[in-house]
Design a protein around this motif. Sequence first.
Motif, PDB file in Angstrom:
ATOM      1  N   GLY A   1       0.825  -1.208   0.000  1.00 54.29           N
ATOM      2  CA  GLY A   1       0.000   0.000   0.000  1.00 54.29           C
ATOM      3  C   GLY A   1       0.854   1.251   0.000  1.00 54.29           C
ATOM      4  N   VAL A   2       1.953   1.223   0.755  1.00 53.63           N
ATOM      5  CA  VAL A   2       2.889   2.359   0.777  1.00 53.63           C
ATOM      6  C   VAL A   2       3.508   2.542  -0.604  1.00 53.63           C
ATOM      7  N   LEU A   3       3.883   1.450  -1.246  1.00 54.89           N
ATOM      8  CA  LEU A   3       4.483   1.516  -2.571  1.00 54.89           C
ATOM      9  C   LEU A   3       3.510   2.128  -3.579  1.00 54.89           C
ATOM     10  N   ALA A   4       2.258   1.691  -3.525  1.00 59.80           N
ATOM     11  CA  ALA A   4       1.248   2.224  -4.445  1.00 59.80           C
ATOM     12  C   ALA A   4       1.027   3.714  -4.204  1.00 59.80           C
ATOM     13  N   ALA A   5       0.945   4.105  -2.939  1.00 59.98           N
ATOM     14  CA  ALA A   5       0.719   5.514  -2.617  1.00 59.98           C
ATOM     15  C   ALA A   5       1.897   6.371  -3.053  1.00 59.98           C
ATOM     16  N   ALA A   6       3.110   5.879  -2.833  1.00 66.95           N
ATOM     17  CA  ALA A   6       4.306   6.634  -3.228  1.00 66.95           C
ATOM     18  C   ALA A   6       4.331   6.868  -4.731  1.00 66.95           C
ATOM     19  N   GLN A   7       3.977   5.845  -5.486  1.00 65.54           N
ATOM     20  CA  GLN A   7       3.976   5.984  -6.939  1.00 65.54           C
ATOM     21  C   GLN A   7       2.903   6.955  -7.402  1.00 65.54           C
ATOM     22  N   ARG A   8       1.755   6.942  -6.731  1.00 64.64           N
ATOM     23  CA  ARG A   8       0.685   7.887  -7.086  1.00 64.64           C
ATOM     24  C   ARG A   8       1.106   9.321  -6.796  1.00 64.64           C
ATOM     25  N   LEU A   9       1.942   9.485  -5.778  1.00 63.34           N
ATOM     26  CA  LEU A   9       2.419  10.825  -5.414  1.00 63.34           C
ATOM     27  C   LEU A   9       3.618  11.258  -6.243  1.00 63.34           C
ATOM     28  N   GLY A  10       4.027  10.404  -7.162  1.00 62.73           N
ATOM     29  CA  GLY A  10       5.132  10.751  -8.049  1.00 62.73           C
ATOM     30  C   GLY A  10       6.500  10.529  -7.450  1.00 62.73           C
ATOM     31  N   LEU A  11       6.578   9.767  -6.378  1.00 62.64           N
ATOM     32  CA  LEU A  11       7.865   9.484  -5.751  1.00 62.64           C
ATOM     33  C   LEU A  11       8.504   8.253  -6.377  1.00 62.64           C
ATOM     34  N   ASN A  12       9.809   8.315  -6.504  1.00 63.19           N
ATOM     35  CA  ASN A  12      10.539   7.175  -7.046  1.00 63.19           C
ATOM     36  C   ASN A  12      11.035   6.306  -5.891  1.00 63.19           C
ATOM     37  N   VAL A  13      10.712   5.023  -5.976  1.00 63.27           N
ATOM     38  CA  VAL A  13      11.171   4.059  -4.967  1.00 63.27           C
ATOM     39  C   VAL A  13      12.242   3.184  -5.600  1.00 63.27           C
ATOM     40  N   PRO A  14      13.468   3.192  -5.071  1.00 59.11           N
ATOM     41  CA  PRO A  14      13.883   3.694  -3.758  1.00 59.11           C
ATOM     42  C   PRO A  14      14.630   5.029  -3.772  1.00 59.11           C
TER      43      PRO A  14
END
Length: 358
Positions: free
Chosen positions: A260-273
Amino acid sequence: MASKVGSSPTIVDVAEQAGVSIKTVSRVLNKEAGVQDKTREQVLKVVAELKYRPKLAARSMGGGRSFLIGLLYYDPSAAFVGGVQQGATLRCRESGYHLVVESLHNDAPDIYNQVDRMVSALRPDGMILTPPLCDNPKVLQALRDNETPFVLLSPGQEPADQFSVRMDDELAAEEVTNLLISLGHERIGFIRGAPDQAASELRYRGFVRAMQAHDLTVEESLVWEGDFTFPSGVEGAHKLLSRSVRPTAVFASNDDMALGVLAAAQRLGLNVPADLSIAGFDDSSAASLVWPPLTTVRQPTHEMASVAVEMLITAKGNDAEAATPQSSHRVLPHQLLVRDSSRALHPSAHPHLAPKKV
């Protein structure tokens, strides 16, 4: 003497053709001691020739067993329950047992009666209890009243007179946190699990212990109360990542929430990692399928379930009295899996963390 045409062979047919008693056949099928090797081989040969398949009722009459093991669960995380079920099923199959899986709501007002009726109807040789049912006093009392052996998986406490199998959740969480700190992360968000499960508190303790060991502050604003589900991971991530000074890493108490954190980060335009490191817990099947694959802890669910089944089979064989605290309470090893969702902190991606110019 062969069985009648069109009918299935019976234990009587096996006994007559093998030239032994029905009790001897039963002892061979139940893998009991006290049967000569030559006799055992003869019985098994006849069993194979007749393609005899013993019925549970017949087997239970011979050895006082039902050859049924029950698995009770109430857990919103499919990864844990799925792993336990697979491990228990395989071990039961190897020993000629059948696994009966039942779901119970932990907060059901009549949960004692539900367990009582279930056990009275099935008469299982033992029950395996997963969190949070393993810590529910009404469930435990119902099983005790029915004199049904049971094994607690990952309980909050380990009663001296009960079997239990677990891993060290606190140590594993500490290792995950130490990994993130070693990568340069100091502002680490943490998403807790369901409040009714002991593992939630244990994993939080491990997180806090690692942070304090490195003289790092656990900011209350960076801790979110989740419930081990994907939506709670999404919600927690949005709360943590919308802060003016967001965390550089998030450790979620299980993989469902980490996803869920990964999905939210991607929606916010953040690159993981690059912008955010993420770690989970469980090593669910999805953890290695998403991109980037999750850094996580492999929880030995298959092995825990297998050991639990073995404990129950041994207990039914009247060896329970010989069990010592060491054999009654087993702690199985876990494994920290470092994958691409976590990496060393780069200050350029977090300018607010860069040293101030003098």
